[in-house]
Design an enzyme around this catalytic site. Structure first.
Site, PDB file in Angstrom:
ATOM      1  N   GLY A 127       0.817  -1.208   0.000  1.00  0.00           N
ATOM      2  CA  GLY A 127       0.000   0.000   0.000  1.00  0.00           C
ATOM      3  C   GLY A 127       0.845   1.249   0.000  1.00  0.00           C
ATOM      4  CE  LYS A 128       4.550   3.808  -3.845  1.00  0.00           C
ATOM      5  NZ  LYS A 128       4.806   3.116  -5.030  1.00  0.00           N
ATOM      6  N   GLY A 129       0.338   5.379   1.010  1.00  0.00           N
ATOM      7  CA  GLY A 129      -0.474   6.499   1.454  1.00  0.00           C
ATOM      8  C   GLY A 129       0.260   7.746   1.025  1.00  0.00           C
ATOM      9  NE  ARG A 130      -2.664  12.672   2.119  1.00  0.00           N
ATOM     10  CZ  ARG A 130      -3.149  13.636   2.881  1.00  0.00           C
ATOM     11  NH1 ARG A 130      -3.056  14.882   2.487  1.00  0.00           N
ATOM     12  NH2 ARG A 130      -3.723  13.351   4.032  1.00  0.00           N
ATOM     13  CE1 TYR A 131       2.127  13.912   4.660  1.00  0.00           C
ATOM     14  CE2 TYR A 131       0.027  12.745   4.685  1.00  0.00           C
ATOM     15  CZ  TYR A 131       0.754  13.918   4.566  1.00  0.00           C
ATOM     16  OH  TYR A 131       0.097  15.092   4.338  1.00  0.00           O
ATOM     17  CD  GLU A 173       7.191   2.466  -1.334  1.00  0.00           C
ATOM     18  OE1 GLU A 173       8.022   1.713  -0.808  1.00  0.00           O
ATOM     19  OE2 GLU A 173       7.246   2.826  -2.511  1.00  0.00           O
ATOM     20  CE  LYS A 220       2.066   5.371   7.820  1.00  0.00           C
ATOM     21  NZ  LYS A 220       0.799   5.749   8.446  1.00  0.00           N
ATOM     22  CG  ASP A 225      -6.272  11.678   7.281  1.00  0.00           C
ATOM     23  OD1 ASP A 225      -7.245  12.024   6.583  1.00  0.00           O
ATOM     24  OD2 ASP A 225      -5.170  11.355   6.800  1.00  0.00           O
TER      25      ASP A 225
HETATM   26  P1  ADP Z   1      -0.256   6.886   5.126  1.00  0.00           P
HETATM   27  O1  ADP Z   1       0.055   7.530   6.448  1.00  0.00           O
HETATM   28  O2  ADP Z   1       0.876   7.054   4.165  1.00  0.00           O
HETATM   29  O3  ADP Z   1      -1.585   7.315   4.595  1.00  0.00           O
HETATM   30  P2  ADP Z   1      -1.433   4.368   5.948  1.00  0.00           P
HETATM   31  O4  ADP Z   1      -1.082   3.910   7.319  1.00  0.00           O
HETATM   32  O5  ADP Z   1      -2.766   5.025   5.803  1.00  0.00           O
HETATM   33  O6  ADP Z   1      -0.282   5.303   5.399  1.00  0.00           O
HETATM   34  O7  ADP Z   1      -1.314   3.128   4.965  1.00  0.00           O
HETATM   35  C1  ADP Z   1      -1.458   3.285   3.551  1.00  0.00           C
HETATM   36  C2  ADP Z   1      -2.146   2.064   2.946  1.00  0.00           C
HETATM   37  O8  ADP Z   1      -1.342   0.886   3.199  1.00  0.00           O
HETATM   38  C3  ADP Z   1      -3.504   1.750   3.567  1.00  0.00           C
HETATM   39  O9  ADP Z   1      -4.542   2.483   2.908  1.00  0.00           O
HETATM   40  C4  ADP Z   1      -3.628   0.252   3.300  1.00  0.00           C
HETATM   41  O10 ADP Z   1      -4.027   0.016   1.975  1.00  0.00           O
HETATM   42  C5  ADP Z   1      -2.184  -0.238   3.464  1.00  0.00           C
HETATM   43  N1  ADP Z   1      -1.937  -0.690   4.848  1.00  0.00           N
HETATM   44  C6  ADP Z   1      -1.567   0.086   5.886  1.00  0.00           C
HETATM   45  N2  ADP Z   1      -1.398  -0.630   7.007  1.00  0.00           N
HETATM   46  C7  ADP Z   1      -1.675  -1.906   6.685  1.00  0.00           C
HETATM   47  C8  ADP Z   1      -1.699  -3.152   7.437  1.00  0.00           C
HETATM   48  N3  ADP Z   1      -1.404  -3.168   8.726  1.00  0.00           N
HETATM   49  N4  ADP Z   1      -2.054  -4.275   6.787  1.00  0.00           N
HETATM   50  C9  ADP Z   1      -2.359  -4.243   5.458  1.00  0.00           C
HETATM   51  N5  ADP Z   1      -2.356  -3.118   4.712  1.00  0.00           N
HETATM   52  C10 ADP Z   1      -2.022  -1.958   5.296  1.00  0.00           C
HETATM   53 MG    MG Z   2      -3.330   6.927   5.402  1.00  0.00          MG
END
Ligand code: ADP
Ligand code: MG
Length: 496
Positions: A201-205, A207, A221, A322
């Site tokens: 997964g990738k979020g804004r902040y 991977e 993360k 958020d």
């Molecule tokens: P950001 O702070 O960059 O937004 P997130 O914590 O929201 O990061 O994670 C981004 C994406 O990664 C999530 O939308 C999800 O798809 C995937 N993800 C995050 N944590 C997990 C996890 N514990 N198990 C499976 N997928 C995850």
């Molecule tokens: Mg996020």
């Protein structure tokens, strides 16, 4: 100190619970990322230092509770040192940075009621300790899969099974005490044992990768070094005492590592293969019971975040700031857990202390409440932040109900306001729709043919009032949905 010693202390606590309760509490200086407000209360104050391989050191100060006393005055050459003292604020000038701890004369103040049972149970404890250690080695492979049922202390024990050098330190209830410096060391050890497998997964902040730790999947993360504030904040929040809850993503470790000659900031959590609720709803439709289960589990997590738990082992109230379907994960049991706490704010009524962190990050525009968009939000009031979470919860509820099968029919997944703003809406786009035109997501008439969906529709609308104070609270939503759950004769979820 030997591994079995923690058993001695545990047995002492069991055998003489009253005596432990009688131990005095001291206010201590608290310095370190786990500290809230600069002080903490415990039966001993400590100062600790952890040295890295380059000779650099991280120092912390804080409090130990009864379970942690055995860490006092431990020292591993070149790795760590801890010193304790036993009077008000006595760790203010306590310094372990320059070398190994010397025996602390004030240790003689250690209450006799704790020492006495220790001596009596010494032999007994050693035997049990040895036996348990052997048993634990056999179970090491199974431990991580049980993490969702464990507290931090159990997790930390699991992480060091087989490592006899660190065992002295880590066979303790490290992270449940306030302000302990030791979890850094434990968390770093876990991080170094992880192998990254695939990016999930990738979020804004950051991977997010699936990694393996002792053969089991974990989520890693990875923040870039410029997002240090998000990493730091999320680490700080996850280490908050009593945050663990089945509907909050389970935290394992946080660490700063050097791989491929660059610094990476890691946050390690339980891995959920169904991914985010956003991903899940793209590919899966749900029945009415399923949507209620998803909605309930999210609000359970939200109530746990929002509520303050009082006492020395309590937790501050936390607002997420958020909340959205991408920041909610779907677990194997089809319940959700709330993730991505990088923007959260904390509040404790004691001293009316609002901790908004130091993170330049802002929430997701699509999910911003009207008062955030028109900038009338009272940023000095914690209630305001909880109210913005409720707005966003209403939108998530709408996303879930849209994917609910009604009379054999179901809509495609769409994000909130998909029909009125572009795919990456600007602040102004959102402000016009939500504040100026007062638009809200459309609730189809078909929902009213089903009593559960009608109630969910009513709940959403009550999350979307322009006036933040008119919105439902998380606790109210939890009660309403729980009632709905029992009247729909679905097996009731555990109260938290
Ligand atoms: P950001 O702070 O960059 O937004 P997130 O914590 O929201 O990061 O994670 C981004 C994406 O990664 C999530 O939308 C999800 O798809 C995937 N993800 C995050 N944590 C997990 C996890 N514990 N198990 C499976 N997928 C995850
Ligand atoms: Mg996020």
């Amino acid at each position: 100190m030997q591994r079995g010693d923690s058993w001695i202390l545990s047995l002492a606590i069991l055998a003489f619970p009253g005596s432990i309760g009688a131990a005095p509490n001291f206010t201590c200086v608290c310095v370190g990322p786990y500290c809230i407000g600069g002080t903490c209360v415990g039966v001993a104050c400590f100062a600790s230092a952890v040295w890295d391989s380059n000779g650099g050191s991280t120092t912390s100060k804080g409090c130990h509770n009864t379970n942690q006393l055995e860490q006092c005055n431990s020292h591993i050459e070149g790795v760590m040192a801890v010193k304790c003292c036993y009077s008000q604020q006595c760790n203010m000038d306590l310094d372990v940075k320059d070398g190994p701890p010397i025996s602390d004369p004030s240790a003689s103040n250690l209450p006799l009621v704790i020492l006495l049972p220790l001596v009596i149970l010494l032999l007994f404890g050693l035997l049990i300790g040895l036996f348990t250690w052997k048993l634990r080695q056999r179970n090491r492979k199974r431990l991580l899969s049980q993490l969702s049922h464990m507290g931090d202390a159990d997790l930390l024990k699991a992480s060091i099974v087989g490592d006899s050098t660190l065992g002295d330190l880590l066979d303790d209830n490290c992270t449940t005490g306030s302000g302990s410096g030791l979890p850094f060391l434990v968390q770093r050890t876990v991080a170094r044992q992880i192998t990254l497998v695939e990016c999930v997964g990738k979020g804004r902040y950051g991977e997010v990768w699936r990694g393996t730790w002792q053969g089991e999947s974990v989520a890693v993360k990875i923040f870039s070094s410029r997002d240090e504030q998000s990493w730091f904040r999320e680490t700080e929040i996850y280490n908050t005492v009593l945050l663990r809850h089945e509907n909050i993503l389970g935290f394992i470790a946080s660490d700063m590592t050097s791989r491929n000659s660059s610094t990476q900031l890691w946050l390690i959590t339980h891995y959920h293969e169904s991914g985010s609720l956003y991903d899940y709803l793209q590919r899966t439709s749900v029945d009415v019971e399923g949507s209620l289960r998803l909605a309930l589990s999210i609000v359970y997590g939200l109530v746990h975040l929002h509520v303050e738990i009082f006492g020395t082992q309590g937790k501050p109230a936390i607002a997420h700031r958020d909340l959205k379907s991408r920041n909610i994960l779907v677990k194997g049991n089809k319940q959700c857990c709330i993730a991505d706490l990088g923007l959260a704010v904390m509040h404790s009524q004691n001293g009316d202390c609002l901790d908004i962190g130091n993170n330049p990050r802002v929430g997701t525009k699509r999910y911003m409440a009207p008062e955030v968009l028109d900038e009338t939000i009272r940023t000095d009031s914690f209630e305001s932040y909880k109210q913005t979470d409720i707005w966003a919860y209403g939108l998530v509820l709408w996303e879930i109900t849209r994917r609910t099968v009604i009379n054999g029919m179901v809509e495609e997944y769409r994000p909130p306001f998909f029909d009125v703003v572009p795919s990456d809406p600007s602040f102004e786009d959102m402000k016009k729709v939500v504040c100026t035109d007062q638009q809200r997501p459309v609730i189809p008439n078909t929902y009213y043919s089903d009593s559960t969906l009608s109630a969910l529709a009513k709940t959403m609308k009550e999350c979307w009032y322009s006036s933040p104070s008119a919105r439902l609270t998380a606790l109210r939503i939890k009660k309403t949905l729980n009632k709905l759950n029992s009247s729909a004769a679905i097996p009731k979820q555990e109260e938290c």
